[in-house]
Design a protein around this motif. Structure first.
Motif, short mmCIF file in Angstrom:
data_model
loop_
_atom_site.label_atom_id
_atom_site.label_comp_id
_atom_site.label_asym_id
_atom_site.label_seq_id
_atom_site.Cartn_x
_atom_site.Cartn_y
_atom_site.Cartn_z
N VAL A 16 2.29 28.02 -6.51
CA VAL A 16 3.54 27.37 -6.00
C VAL A 16 4.35 28.65 -6.41
CG1 VAL A 16 5.99 26.33 -8.00
CG2 VAL A 16 3.15 25.10 -7.43
N ILE A 17 3.74 30.10 -7.60
CA ILE A 17 4.93 31.08 -7.58
C ILE A 17 4.33 31.47 -5.80
CG2 ILE A 17 5.24 32.81 -8.86
CD1 ILE A 17 4.77 30.78 -11.03
N GLY A 18 2.80 32.02 -6.59
CA GLY A 18 2.42 32.97 -4.98
C GLY A 18 3.03 32.56 -4.09
N LEU A 19 3.35 31.55 -3.15
CA LEU A 19 3.15 31.02 -1.99
C LEU A 19 5.11 30.83 -2.03
CD1 LEU A 19 0.93 29.10 -1.03
CD2 LEU A 19 0.52 31.63 -0.05
N ASN A 20 5.78 30.94 -3.20
CA ASN A 20 7.01 31.28 -2.93
C ASN A 20 7.42 29.67 -2.83
OD1 ASN A 20 9.73 31.89 -4.27
ND2 ASN A 20 10.55 32.51 -2.28
N LEU A 21 6.49 28.69 -3.33
CA LEU A 21 7.04 27.60 -2.49
C LEU A 21 8.18 26.35 -3.69
CD1 LEU A 21 3.46 25.17 -2.34
CD2 LEU A 21 5.38 26.42 -0.59
N CYS A 22 8.24 27.37 -4.66
CA CYS A 22 9.20 26.94 -5.24
C CYS A 22 9.97 28.93 -6.05
CB CYS A 22 9.18 26.13 -6.73
SG CYS A 22 10.44 26.04 -7.80
N PRO A 23 11.25 28.92 -5.39
CA PRO A 23 11.59 30.00 -5.73
C PRO A 23 12.40 30.07 -7.39
CG PRO A 23 13.16 28.29 -4.39
CD PRO A 23 11.73 28.15 -3.93
N PHE A 24 12.19 28.93 -7.89
CA PHE A 24 13.05 28.56 -9.36
C PHE A 24 12.27 29.30 -10.43
CE2 PHE A 24 14.89 25.81 -6.42
CZ PHE A 24 15.60 26.31 -6.45
N ALA A 25 10.72 29.12 -9.52
CA ALA A 25 9.79 28.92 -10.82
C ALA A 25 9.37 30.28 -11.65
CB ALA A 25 8.53 28.94 -10.90
N ALA A 26 9.49 31.52 -10.89
CA ALA A 26 9.81 32.81 -11.63
C ALA A 26 9.53 33.07 -12.59
CB ALA A 26 8.91 33.67 -10.31
N LYS A 27 10.83 32.98 -12.71
CA LYS A 27 11.54 33.92 -13.84
C LYS A 27 10.95 33.22 -15.22
CE LYS A 27 16.10 34.89 -15.42
NZ LYS A 27 17.74 34.35 -15.56
N PRO A 28 10.94 31.47 -15.32
CA PRO A 28 10.82 30.60 -16.51
C PRO A 28 8.89 31.36 -17.20
CG PRO A 28 11.50 28.73 -14.73
CD PRO A 28 11.18 30.68 -14.42
N GLN A 29 8.47 31.00 -15.45
CA GLN A 29 7.08 31.10 -16.06
C GLN A 29 6.41 33.32 -16.79
OE1 GLN A 29 4.26 30.40 -16.64
NE2 GLN A 29 2.38 30.86 -15.73
N ARG A 30 7.47 34.11 -16.25
CA ARG A 30 8.16 35.90 -16.40
C ARG A 30 8.11 35.28 -18.34
NH1 ARG A 30 10.28 36.97 -11.99
NH2 ARG A 30 11.93 36.65 -13.25
N ASN A 31 9.08 34.52 -18.49
CA ASN A 31 10.28 34.79 -19.25
C ASN A 31 9.08 33.02 -20.70
OD1 ASN A 31 11.79 36.33 -18.94
ND2 ASN A 31 13.48 34.67 -18.16
N LYS A 32 7.86 32.96 -20.66
CA LYS A 32 7.44 32.20 -21.14
C LYS A 32 7.72 30.92 -21.20
CE LYS A 32 3.70 35.29 -22.50
NZ LYS A 32 2.90 35.20 -21.04
N GLN A 33 8.91 30.67 -20.21
CA GLN A 33 9.27 28.79 -20.47
C GLN A 33 8.83 27.67 -20.05
OE1 GLN A 33 13.07 31.07 -19.01
NE2 GLN A 33 14.01 30.79 -20.42
N ILE A 34 7.76 27.55 -19.53
CA ILE A 34 7.40 26.67 -18.99
C ILE A 34 5.74 26.04 -20.03
CG2 ILE A 34 6.17 25.61 -16.83
CD1 ILE A 34 7.18 27.92 -15.47
N LYS A 35 6.06 25.23 -20.04
CA LYS A 35 5.04 24.41 -20.87
C LYS A 35 4.27 23.40 -20.03
CE LYS A 35 4.28 21.43 -25.07
NZ LYS A 35 4.81 20.54 -25.62
N ILE A 36 3.29 23.59 -20.03
CA ILE A 36 1.68 23.20 -19.41
C ILE A 36 1.02 22.78 -20.29
CG2 ILE A 36 -0.37 22.80 -17.92
CD1 ILE A 36 0.03 25.18 -16.83
N PHE A 37 1.06 21.21 -20.38
CA PHE A 37 0.82 19.77 -21.25
C PHE A 37 -0.01 18.97 -20.79
CE2 PHE A 37 0.74 15.78 -23.53
CZ PHE A 37 0.35 16.45 -25.22
N VAL A 38 -1.77 19.17 -21.45
CA VAL A 38 -2.56 18.34 -20.70
C VAL A 38 -2.56 16.88 -21.85
CG1 VAL A 38 -5.03 18.67 -19.84
CG2 VAL A 38 -4.00 20.46 -19.96
N SER A 39 -2.59 16.03 -21.17
CA SER A 39 -2.84 14.82 -21.90
C SER A 39 -3.76 14.47 -21.76
CB SER A 39 -1.62 13.60 -20.96
OG SER A 39 -1.71 12.28 -21.78
N SER A 40 -4.76 14.14 -22.96
CA SER A 40 -6.17 13.45 -23.04
C SER A 40 -5.51 11.80 -22.71
CB SER A 40 -6.80 13.81 -24.41
OG SER A 40 -6.08 14.00 -25.52
N ASP A 41 -4.55 11.52 -23.12
CA ASP A 41 -4.45 10.15 -22.15
C ASP A 41 -5.34 9.81 -21.12
OD1 ASP A 41 -2.34 9.99 -24.36
OD2 ASP A 41 -1.15 10.41 -23.14
#
Length: 182
Positions: A16-41
């Protein structure tokens, strides 16, 4: 669960970030503002409740702390069609909560297939992830970023061109989960 989170984070960083598929993802990832929630459902009803709780958390958390959430559903939706049908329920939940225009859902799946494409078409790679993912996006944040991004309408075309130009070796490296028996 940690392995699943690690695989999703690697996909986020490398694809997503490496290929720049979402040009908006790098900054929040760098700022640790992206939560990855793994559901056990293991049921759709439980997952819908989980997504509701994650939307509620976004409501209650300042954007400076939490920009966006990736809800990962590793124990459901082996088939893309099942995932796609459930996506309608998630969209309905957003509407039912009165959050249309507040949140949008982006969808990713290991077997993602855009309408009108063949499963092996390269453009499907833009939405292929190691596990089924529901990306909960704040629309206000997207609007702010889009104001400063030149020609945002061209992003899908640029992404398709990007993945179509990947070599077989690059695809194997970036998408190792596509090479496993599912």
């Amino acid at each position: 669960m940690k392995d699943i989170e690690k695989a999703v984070e690697q996909w986020l960083n490398d694809v997503v970030i490496g290929l720049n598929l979402c040009p908006f993802a790098a900054k929040p990832q760098r700022n640790k503002q992206i939560k990855i929630f793994v559901s056990s459902d293991t049921t759709e009803n439980d997952l819908l409740e989980t997504i509701y709780l994650q939307l509620k958390e976004l409501d209650e958390t300042p954007v400076s702390e939490l920009e966006t959430t990736l809800v990962v559903a590793p124990y459901l939706f082996k088939e893309f069609d099942d995932y796609n049908q459930f996506l309608d329920l998630v969209e309905g939940l957003v509407v039912q909560l009165g959050k249309s225009g507040v949140y949008q859902i982006a969808s990713f799946h290991p077997n993602y297939c855009f309408y009108g494409t063949e499963p092996d078409d390269a453009e499907n790679l833009t939405n292929r992830s190691p596990y089924p993912v529901f990306h909960l996006i704040r629309e206000d944040s997207m609007e702010k970023v889009l104001k400063h991004y030149p020609d945002p309408e061209a992003i899908p075309e640029r992404n398709i061109e990007c993945v179509e130009n990947l070599t077989a070796e690059q695809i194997k490296t970036l998408f190792p989960y596509l090479n496993k028996d599912q």
